[in-house]
Motif scaffolding. Structure first.
Motif, short mmCIF file in Angstrom:
data_model
loop_
_atom_site.label_atom_id
_atom_site.label_comp_id
_atom_site.label_asym_id
_atom_site.label_seq_id
_atom_site.Cartn_x
_atom_site.Cartn_y
_atom_site.Cartn_z
N ASP A 1 0.81 -1.21 0.00
CA ASP A 1 0.00 0.00 0.00
C ASP A 1 0.85 1.27 0.00
O ASP A 1 0.52 2.25 -0.69
CB ASP A 1 -0.93 0.01 1.21
CG ASP A 1 -1.94 1.16 1.14
OD1 ASP A 1 -2.82 1.12 0.25
OD2 ASP A 1 -1.84 2.10 1.95
N VAL A 2 1.94 1.25 0.74
CA VAL A 2 2.81 2.44 0.81
C VAL A 2 3.39 2.74 -0.57
O VAL A 2 3.40 3.89 -1.03
CB VAL A 2 3.93 2.25 1.85
CG1 VAL A 2 4.93 3.40 1.78
CG2 VAL A 2 3.34 2.14 3.25
N VAL A 3 3.88 1.71 -1.25
CA VAL A 3 4.46 1.89 -2.58
C VAL A 3 3.38 2.33 -3.57
O VAL A 3 3.61 3.25 -4.39
CB VAL A 3 5.13 0.59 -3.06
CG1 VAL A 3 5.60 0.73 -4.51
CG2 VAL A 3 6.31 0.23 -2.16
N SER A 4 2.21 1.72 -3.50
CA SER A 4 1.14 2.09 -4.42
C SER A 4 0.72 3.54 -4.24
O SER A 4 0.49 4.25 -5.22
CB SER A 4 -0.07 1.16 -4.21
OG SER A 4 0.25 -0.16 -4.54
N ARG A 5 0.61 3.98 -3.01
CA ARG A 5 0.26 5.38 -2.76
C ARG A 5 1.34 6.33 -3.31
O ARG A 5 1.03 7.39 -3.86
CB ARG A 5 0.06 5.62 -1.27
CG ARG A 5 -1.25 5.07 -0.73
CD ARG A 5 -1.34 5.24 0.77
NE ARG A 5 -2.62 4.78 1.29
CZ ARG A 5 -3.70 5.55 1.41
NH1 ARG A 5 -3.65 6.81 1.06
NH2 ARG A 5 -4.83 5.05 1.88
N LYS A 6 2.60 5.93 -3.18
CA LYS A 6 3.68 6.76 -3.70
C LYS A 6 3.60 6.86 -5.23
O LYS A 6 3.82 7.93 -5.81
CB LYS A 6 5.04 6.17 -3.28
CG LYS A 6 6.22 7.08 -3.57
CD LYS A 6 6.23 8.31 -2.67
CE LYS A 6 7.52 9.10 -2.81
NZ LYS A 6 7.52 10.31 -1.96
N ILE A 7 3.29 5.73 -5.88
CA ILE A 7 3.14 5.75 -7.34
C ILE A 7 2.02 6.70 -7.75
O ILE A 7 2.19 7.55 -8.64
CB ILE A 7 2.84 4.32 -7.87
CG1 ILE A 7 4.04 3.40 -7.66
CG2 ILE A 7 2.47 4.38 -9.36
CD1 ILE A 7 3.73 1.93 -7.93
N LEU A 8 0.87 6.58 -7.10
CA LEU A 8 -0.27 7.42 -7.48
C LEU A 8 -0.04 8.88 -7.13
O LEU A 8 -0.41 9.78 -7.89
CB LEU A 8 -1.54 6.89 -6.80
CG LEU A 8 -1.98 5.50 -7.27
CD1 LEU A 8 -3.16 5.01 -6.44
CD2 LEU A 8 -2.31 5.49 -8.75
N ASP A 9 0.59 9.14 -5.98
CA ASP A 9 0.89 10.53 -5.61
C ASP A 9 1.86 11.17 -6.59
O ASP A 9 1.76 12.37 -6.89
CB ASP A 9 1.48 10.58 -4.20
CG ASP A 9 0.44 10.41 -3.11
OD1 ASP A 9 -0.76 10.54 -3.42
OD2 ASP A 9 0.82 10.14 -1.96
N THR A 10 2.82 10.39 -7.08
CA THR A 10 3.84 10.91 -7.99
C THR A 10 3.33 10.99 -9.42
O THR A 10 3.44 12.03 -10.08
CB THR A 10 5.10 10.03 -7.95
OG1 THR A 10 5.60 9.97 -6.61
CG2 THR A 10 6.18 10.58 -8.87
N ASN A 11 2.78 9.91 -9.92
CA ASN A 11 2.47 9.78 -11.35
C ASN A 11 1.13 10.38 -11.76
O ASN A 11 0.97 10.80 -12.90
CB ASN A 11 2.46 8.31 -11.76
CG ASN A 11 3.79 7.63 -11.59
OD1 ASN A 11 4.77 8.24 -11.16
ND2 ASN A 11 3.86 6.35 -11.91
N LEU A 12 0.18 10.39 -10.84
CA LEU A 12 -1.17 10.86 -11.18
C LEU A 12 -1.55 12.14 -10.43
O LEU A 12 -1.84 13.16 -11.05
CB LEU A 12 -2.19 9.76 -10.90
CG LEU A 12 -3.65 10.10 -11.21
CD1 LEU A 12 -3.83 10.53 -12.66
CD2 LEU A 12 -4.56 8.90 -10.88
#
Length: 252
Positions: free
Chosen positions: A100-111
């Motif tokens: 979940d931590v990694v997924s949130r970082k992806i979405l916060d950064t990329n989207l």
């Protein structure tokens, strides 16, 4: 877009496609400002390109975005081009537990990063006689790579957002263009010289030439068949694409 006489802010400008785009625009005489989290890398790029400037900020953090936007508007009032390039691409396993931590970082950064930064700068951009927002998505916005499921979804989301933003800005001075790279040989995955990856210099040369036009989507010729993916044959194409990469995996 017009490729000269611009003031351009590029996120993720310290490496890969971001740095290459920054240097290509810089060489054309534009005022280029790069943004990123690591000051040492920002300094390395600006030292190598005299006249280029930088802003240290974190595109995954709302407060950092808002502070950077205020600085940019105050320091560079002629800003008329935003390139939302920053992105991260961790691998994952959609058949198992997703971090979940990694997924949130992806979405916060990329989207959310591009959405928030566009939102912070759009009123300023609308005040310019001509302005452009460029979103760097991915061919994976059209054909997801199963082993980077969250990344692929983030890019599909940004592609969708770009279309809505383009429509909403249709009666303003701001144009929205989208770059959708194929697999380019950079450190986003692992720079390896894999023959399936497009060389960075070739990608930048073709992309810059196409940015000079009015195309809403700026895609290199090699991915045109994948861009045409949505439709009744979509699932077979996606499955075939991923089966081929399982047979010959991407370097990690």
């Amino acid at each position: 877009m017009k490729l000269t006489e611009n003031t351009i802010f590029i996120t993720g400008g310290t490496s890969g496609i971001g740095r290459a785009l920054a240097e290509a625009f810089h060489q054309l005489g534009n005022k280029v400002i790069i943004g990123g989290r690591r000051k040492n890398l920002l300094d390395e790029v600006t030292t190598a390109n005299p006249g280029m400037e930088s802003i240290e900020f974190d595109v995954s953090d709302l407060a950092s975005i808002e502070a950077a936007a205020a600085t940019i508007i105050a320091k560079y009032p002629s800003l008329n081009v935003l390139v939302n390039n920053a992105g991260i691409m961790p691998f994952d396993d959609a058949a198992g537990k997703i971090d979940d931590v990694v997924s949130r970082k992806i979405l916060d950064t990329n989207l959310l990063g591009p959405i928030r930064l566009s939102s912070a700068l759009v009123e300023h951009l609308k005040s310019q006689p001509r302005a452009t927002i460029i979103h760097n998505t991915s061919v994976l916005a059209y054909v997801p790579l199963a082993v980077t499921a969250v990344y692929s979804a983030s890019k599909a989301g940004l592609h969708s957002y770009a279309m809505s933003q383009r429509f909403m800005l249709r009666d303003t001075s701001v144009r929205v263009q989208e770059i959708a790279p194929p697999w380019v040989d950079t450190d986003l995955v692992k720079k390896s010289g894999d023959p399936r990856a497009m060389p960075l210099d070739a990608f930048i040369k073709e992309t810059m030439a196409k940015l000079a036009g009015d195309d809403e989507e700026v895609i290199v010729d090699v991915i045109k068949p994948m861009r045409a993916n949505p439709g009744p044959g979509e699932h077979a194409l996606v499955n075939g694409f991923n089966e081929a990469l399982i047979a010959d995996p991407i370097p990690m």
